[in-house]
Design a protein around this motif. Structure first.
Motif, PDB file in Angstrom:
ATOM      1  N   ALA A  48      23.319 -16.380 -17.892  1.00 52.58           N
ATOM      2  CA  ALA A  48      24.382 -16.030 -16.620  1.00 52.58           C
ATOM      3  C   ALA A  48      24.792 -14.458 -16.902  1.00 52.58           C
ATOM      4  O   ALA A  48      25.122 -13.907 -15.817  1.00 52.58           O
ATOM      5  N   ILE A  49      24.804 -14.087 -18.066  1.00 57.76           N
ATOM      6  CA  ILE A  49      25.256 -12.760 -18.330  1.00 57.76           C
ATOM      7  C   ILE A  49      24.063 -11.673 -17.480  1.00 57.76           C
ATOM      8  O   ILE A  49      24.491 -10.700 -16.835  1.00 57.76           O
ATOM      9  N   LEU A  50      23.030 -12.025 -18.103  1.00 61.42           N
ATOM     10  CA  LEU A  50      21.898 -11.264 -17.369  1.00 61.42           C
ATOM     11  C   LEU A  50      21.738 -11.191 -15.604  1.00 61.42           C
ATOM     12  O   LEU A  50      21.431 -10.276 -15.133  1.00 61.42           O
ATOM     13  N   GLN A  51      22.021 -12.483 -15.294  1.00 61.65           N
ATOM     14  CA  GLN A  51      22.151 -12.721 -13.821  1.00 61.65           C
ATOM     15  C   GLN A  51      23.069 -11.974 -13.314  1.00 61.65           C
ATOM     16  O   GLN A  51      23.004 -11.139 -12.239  1.00 61.65           O
ATOM     17  N   ASP A  52      24.449 -11.954 -13.807  1.00 61.59           N
ATOM     18  CA  ASP A  52      25.597 -11.004 -13.234  1.00 61.59           C
ATOM     19  C   ASP A  52      25.062  -9.585 -13.442  1.00 61.59           C
ATOM     20  O   ASP A  52      25.388  -8.780 -12.640  1.00 61.59           O
ATOM     21  N   ILE A  53      24.522  -9.162 -14.543  1.00 63.06           N
ATOM     22  CA  ILE A  53      24.172  -7.666 -14.585  1.00 63.06           C
ATOM     23  C   ILE A  53      23.297  -7.181 -13.435  1.00 63.06           C
ATOM     24  O   ILE A  53      23.237  -6.194 -12.875  1.00 63.06           O
ATOM     25  N   GLN A  54      22.129  -8.136 -13.569  1.00 61.80           N
ATOM     26  CA  GLN A  54      21.199  -7.905 -12.465  1.00 61.80           C
ATOM     27  C   GLN A  54      21.560  -7.937 -10.823  1.00 61.80           C
ATOM     28  O   GLN A  54      21.330  -7.102 -10.001  1.00 61.80           O
ATOM     29  N   GLU A  55      22.623  -8.852 -10.728  1.00 63.09           N
ATOM     30  CA  GLU A  55      23.182  -8.795  -9.280  1.00 63.09           C
ATOM     31  C   GLU A  55      24.072  -7.529  -9.047  1.00 63.09           C
ATOM     32  O   GLU A  55      24.008  -6.918  -7.988  1.00 63.09           O
ATOM     33  N   HIS A  56      24.692  -6.708 -10.107  1.00 54.72           N
ATOM     34  CA  HIS A  56      25.383  -5.632  -9.766  1.00 54.72           C
ATOM     35  C   HIS A  56      24.292  -4.320  -9.640  1.00 54.72           C
ATOM     36  O   HIS A  56      24.521  -3.701  -8.635  1.00 54.72           O
ATOM     37  N   TYR A  57      23.309  -4.367 -10.836  1.00 54.11           N
ATOM     38  CA  TYR A  57      22.556  -3.226 -10.483  1.00 54.11           C
ATOM     39  C   TYR A  57      21.265  -3.431  -9.714  1.00 54.11           C
ATOM     40  O   TYR A  57      20.309  -2.407  -9.442  1.00 54.11           O
ATOM     41  N   HIS A  58      20.912  -4.773  -9.354  1.00 56.65           N
ATOM     42  CA  HIS A  58      19.807  -5.179  -8.719  1.00 56.65           C
ATOM     43  C   HIS A  58      18.485  -5.130  -9.729  1.00 56.65           C
ATOM     44  O   HIS A  58      17.350  -5.152  -9.040  1.00 56.65           O
ATOM     45  N   TYR A  59      18.770  -4.985 -10.925  1.00 56.00           N
ATOM     46  CA  TYR A  59      17.678  -5.149 -11.818  1.00 56.00           C
ATOM     47  C   TYR A  59      18.336  -5.122 -13.278  1.00 56.00           C
ATOM     48  O   TYR A  59      19.587  -4.696 -13.265  1.00 56.00           O
ATOM     49  N   LEU A  60      17.684  -5.194 -14.395  1.00 50.77           N
ATOM     50  CA  LEU A  60      18.180  -5.100 -15.792  1.00 50.77           C
ATOM     51  C   LEU A  60      17.892  -3.613 -16.341  1.00 50.77           C
ATOM     52  O   LEU A  60      16.637  -3.725 -16.830  1.00 50.77           O
ATOM     53  N   PRO A  61      18.558  -2.692 -16.313  1.00 47.84           N
ATOM     54  CA  PRO A  61      18.483  -1.360 -16.972  1.00 47.84           C
ATOM     55  C   PRO A  61      18.080  -1.508 -18.665  1.00 47.84           C
ATOM     56  O   PRO A  61      18.848  -2.287 -18.830  1.00 47.84           O
ATOM     57  N   GLU A  62      17.195  -0.961 -18.787  1.00 48.73           N
ATOM     58  CA  GLU A  62      17.127  -1.001 -20.463  1.00 48.73           C
ATOM     59  C   GLU A  62      18.086  -0.849 -21.211  1.00 48.73           C
ATOM     60  O   GLU A  62      18.003  -1.286 -22.173  1.00 48.73           O
TER      61      GLU A  62
END
Length: 179
Positions: A26-40
């Motif tokens: 859920a946390i990774l999904q929310d982060i990706q929703e904001h940035y459109h990817y998962l920054p390193e």
């Protein structure tokens, strides 16, 4: 780790979830929703916050196809190339979109991070083939020209957003200042 990364957004996302391993996806999904990817940069930070090793967090991010470690555009265009779409002409649509956005088989996102073009095996809308989606919105019975029309509408939206942002950022000069 980059020193200039702003963790404010990530911290706000973490504050909305229980800080444990069960919240990882859920946390990774929310982060990706904001940035459109998962920054390193987020991996070490999130790892410490939820008590999960960085390698495990990275493993989750790379296991699930919906997560991306590469930056994606504001508009995610998915062009279906499943059997129904393929036989009804999805390849010319894909080729035209790639040409219009200066993309290649190795480069899927525009330099300005406005658009990402992905080919998918099936969007589950075979009766509407050929189909593409933009941020989840379905566009049925496409052809190369109609796909470019959609792309141009999205470009116009971006231009309008940019114009309204610049109006807010730059106050108008008075007649006196303009002289």
């Amino acid at each position: 780790m980059k020193q200039d990364f702003d963790f404010g957004v990530v911290d706000a996302i973490l504050a909305r979830h229980p800080l444990n391993e069960l919240s990882t996806i859920a946390i990774l999904q929310d982060i990706q929703e904001h940035y459109h990817y998962l920054p390193e940069e987020i991996f070490e930070h999130v790892s410490k916050a939820i008590g999960v090793g960085e390698a495990r967090l990275y493993g989750v991010a790379t296991f699930y196809e919906n997560f991306s470690l590469e930056p994606k555009g504001k508009y995610l265009i998915r062009c279906c190339d499943g059997t129904a779409c393929h036989v009804r002409g999805s390849q010319p649509i894909l080729e035209r979109l790639m040409q219009e956005m200066n993309l290649t088989n190795d480069k899927h996102t525009t330099d300005d991070l406005a658009f990402t073009l992905e080919t998918v095996s099936c969007l589950g809308a075979c009766g509407l083939a050929p189909v593409m989606t933009v941020n989840g919105k379905v566009y049925p019975a496409m052809n190369p020209d109609s796909a470019v029309e959609v792309l141009n509408e999205l470009r116009a939206e971006l231009s309008a957003e940019g114009a309204s942002e610049s109006k807010v950022a730059k106050p108008k000069k008075s007649k006196k200042e303009a002289k």
